[in-house]
Structures are given as structure tokens and as C-alpha cells.
Design a protein around this motif. Structure first.
Motif, PDB file in Angstrom:
ATOM      1  N   LEU A  76      64.888  13.005 -25.064  1.00  0.00           N
ATOM      2  CA  LEU A  76      64.528  12.414 -26.478  1.00  0.00           C
ATOM      3  C   LEU A  76      64.998  13.057 -27.741  1.00  0.00           C
ATOM      4  CD1 LEU A  76      60.500  12.767 -25.691  1.00  0.00           C
ATOM      5  CD2 LEU A  76      62.213  11.086 -24.868  1.00  0.00           C
ATOM      6  N   PRO A 167      56.849   3.460 -30.138  1.00  0.00           N
ATOM      7  CA  PRO A 167      56.573   4.394 -30.898  1.00  0.00           C
ATOM      8  C   PRO A 167      56.092   5.637 -30.538  1.00  0.00           C
ATOM      9  CG  PRO A 167      55.181   3.182 -30.826  1.00  0.00           C
ATOM     10  CD  PRO A 167      55.394   2.378 -29.806  1.00  0.00           C
ATOM     11  N   GLY A 179      61.082  15.961 -28.202  1.00  0.00           N
ATOM     12  CA  GLY A 179      60.652  14.823 -28.827  1.00  0.00           C
ATOM     13  C   GLY A 179      60.285  14.794 -30.544  1.00  0.00           C
TER      14      GLY A 179
HETATM   15  C1  VAH Z   1      60.633  10.956 -29.660  1.00  0.00           C
HETATM   16  N1  VAH Z   1      59.180  10.039 -28.697  1.00  0.00           N
HETATM   17  O1  VAH Z   1      59.972  11.354 -30.893  1.00  0.00           O
HETATM   18  C2  VAH Z   1      60.035   9.902 -28.879  1.00  0.00           C
HETATM   19  C3  VAH Z   1      60.063   8.589 -28.932  1.00  0.00           C
HETATM   20  C4  VAH Z   1      59.712   7.303 -31.708  1.00  0.00           C
HETATM   21  C5  VAH Z   1      59.920   8.335 -30.983  1.00  0.00           C
HETATM   22  O2  VAH Z   1      60.541   7.302 -28.675  1.00  0.00           O
HETATM   23  O3  VAH Z   1      61.930  11.426 -29.603  1.00  0.00           O
END
Ligand code: VAH
Length: 310
Positions: A76, A167, A179
Motif C-alpha cells: 500500500l 477509496p 496504507g
Molecule cells: C492506502 N488504503 O491508503 C489504501 C488505499 C485509497 C487508499 O488504496 O494506501
């Protein structure tokens, strides 16, 4: 019945997708693939390995007669910044392996993109389906290129690959890891534990979010939709709710006391590069997407479930 492989099976999404797919298609028609050892809480056929190991993946597909893959493996956004080369390798080589196998074995593929494919030059409010993609994180870059690659494999090889731009996903079963939107989940954990929380983005930071039940339903809806309904083969915009970090803290405070301090770190810049709200009318029109969880409903369920869990 489809025979399904879920990669990244024991991560935040996989651990909720697996039981949902088992309930729908039968427990024995789902195979989990992960680098990690299977947690005891799962009752699912499991193969352990790395997503960059093409030979191993091939073996698994043949052995289990797989025809559908939910390819969830990904590093992430925040973690990705610590090792861009590894992030590229895992996210891009992993996806390319799955797409090449899809050509060879006629697999149907689901692959999640993210609002991280957008960047600071993208319109931030009601971000359109077709718009500027100039991401500034390595994770976002792998999502942008991944979308183009999915589109290419559809056009060139006829691979039935379907995707949506998630999202931030909020869930209680398995914590997210690495993330930028993780603060929204962490706030719930700390509130239920009775601790204070130091939030790594500013209180006014608004991001699009979704409760996991909606995300799981969206994936299954997209994969179930008749092929002629899938007009977009890069990735569908998808959204549910947008709120600021402070609005979330206020909502949690209606249930439990939670003191939040805001101390932005490097993740603030990442959050600021992403949209605040998304226009997902194409997903709504093409395959009937609608969300069911608003902020109030999500907060109530999250707190109830985390109280049971912790
Ligand atoms: C992140 N949860 O924070 C993921 C995501 C929209 C964000 O893809 O990296």
C-alpha cells in the motif's frame, strides 16, 4: 460453479472476501494464496508462496482447476514509499503474472485499483471517471500503470479483467497495513480500547471511504455483471462516503470517549494528493452499484464488532 483463487488472501480485503465467496460458491471452490501462513480462523484450501513466482502460480492454477482470480496482493501507499523497487516488483510483476496466466488459462480476473491512481493535478471534488492520472506515490503509479495494463490485456488478448478504484476501506476483522487511510480504522480501535489516538493527518483532511461490507458487495456485483455491462476496462470509479478525520472522531465520540491529537507526518502529503470525493455514476449506471453504509451506520457497526472482537 467457478473455481476461485484469491491472492493476498489473508489481508484486509481477502479475509472478508474469502468467507463471502465461500458462502456464495461453496467452501471447496475457493483457494487462498498468500505469503503468510493461514490463520487458524480460516477454513479454506491454502497455497503459500510469492506472487512473483510464476511457476508456482501456474502449478496452483492447474492443480485446482482455477478459472477466476481475485488478485488482491499489493503493497500500500505509505509502506510503498519505504521501498519503491519492491513495491514495483510486487504490485506490477504480480499483476503481469496474473494477466499472463489469464491469457494462457482463460481466467476471469478481478483486480483492485485505488483512488491513489489520481494525483494533485486531478480535480479533487467529484473526480470524474475519465480524468488526469498523475499519481505521486509509487503505489499510485503501480495502480495507474496496472489500470492501463488491464485495459491492454482486455483489448489485445480479450482477457475478462474487471477493476474498481477503491477509496479507503474501513473494517474490523483484519487491520489494514501500510496504507494512508489506515488512520480511519485505527481511530476505531483506539476508541474501543479506551486509549487516546494520535492521528497522522490533519483534522481537516477529507478522503473518500467505504465500509468493507460495501466493498465486498461491489466486487461480487462487478464480477457477476453480464459482460456487456462492463464498459470500462481500466477501472471503475467507486465511492460511498467522504468525511474529515475530525468528523470521524466526532461520530465515534457519540458512542465512546476518544481524545484525538493531530500530528501530521509524511502521509499528509499523500492524503493531500488524493481526491476528496468521487463521481462514480458510471459504476452506478453500468452495473447497478449503490452503497449501503453511511458514516453513522458504519460507525455503529464498527464499534459493535470491535467490542466483541477486543
Ligand atoms: C492506502 N488504503 O491508503 C489504501 C488505499 C485509497 C487508499 O488504496 O494506501
Amino acid at each position: 460453479m467457478p473455481k476461485i483463487l484469491v491472492t493476498g488472501a489473508f489481508g484486509q480485503i481477502g479475509s472478508e472476501l474469502i468467507p463471502a465467496l465461500q458462502a456464495k460458491h461453496g467452501a471447496n471452490n475457493v483457494v487462498a494464496f498468500d505469503m503468510a501462513v493461514k490463520p487458524n480462523s480460516f477454513d479454506v484450501a491454502t497455497e503459500q508462496g510469492s506472487i512473483v513466482d510464476l511457476g508456482k502460480l501456474k502449478e496452483i492454477i492447474v492443480k485446482h482447476n482455477i478459472d477466476t482470480v481475485y488478485h488482491l496482493v499489493s503493497i500500500l501507499s505509505a509502506k510503498g514509499e519505504r521501498d519503491p523497487n519492491l513495491t514495483w516488483q510486487v504490485n506490477m510483476d504480480g499483476l503481469r503474472n496474473i494477466l499472463n496466466l489469464a491469457v494462457e488459462y482463460k481466467l476471469k480476473v478481478f483486480w483492485p485499483s485505488s483512488i491513489a491512481a489520481f494525483g494533485p493535478t486531478t480535480p479533487r471534488d467529484l473526480t470524474p471517471q475519465h480524468t488526469v492520472l498523475e499519481p505521486t506515490t509509487i503505489y499510485g503509479i503501480t495502480k495507474m500503470v496496472g489500470e492501463a495494463l488491464c485495459h491492454y490485456y482486455y483489448l489485445k488478448f480479450g482477457v475478462d479483467v474487471r477493476s474498481m478504484r477503491f477509496p479507503g476501506l474501513i473494517s474490523w476483522k483484519t487491520e489494514p497495513g501500510g496504507g494512508t487511510t489506515d488512520y480511519a480504522v485505527a481511530m476505531f480501535y483506539e476508541a474501543v480500547k479506551g486509549s487516546d489516538y494520535t492521528c497522522f493527518v490533519h483534522k481537516d483532511t477529507i478522503l473518500p471511504m467505504m465500509y468493507m461490507d460495501d466493498a465486498i458487495r461491489a466486487m461480487i456485483m462487478l464480477m457477476d455483471a453480464p459482460v456487456e455491462k462492463i464498459a470500462i476496462r481500466t477501472s471503475y470509479n467507486l465511492t460511498a462516503i467522504s468525511f474529515s478525520a475530525e468528523e470521524l472522531a466526532i461520530e465515534i465520540n457519540k458512542h465512546l470517549p476518544l481524545a484525538v491529537k493531530y500530528e501530521p507526518d509524511f502521509r499528509q502529503r499523500i492524503a493531500d494528493s488524493w481526491p476528496q470525493s468521487i463521481d462514480d455514476s458510471a459504476a452506478r449506471a453500468d452495473w447497478g452499484w449503490h452503497h449501503e453504509f453511511d458514516l453513522q451506520k458504519m460507525a455503529t457497526v464498527m464499534i459493535e464488532k470491535l467490542k466483541e472482537k477486543l
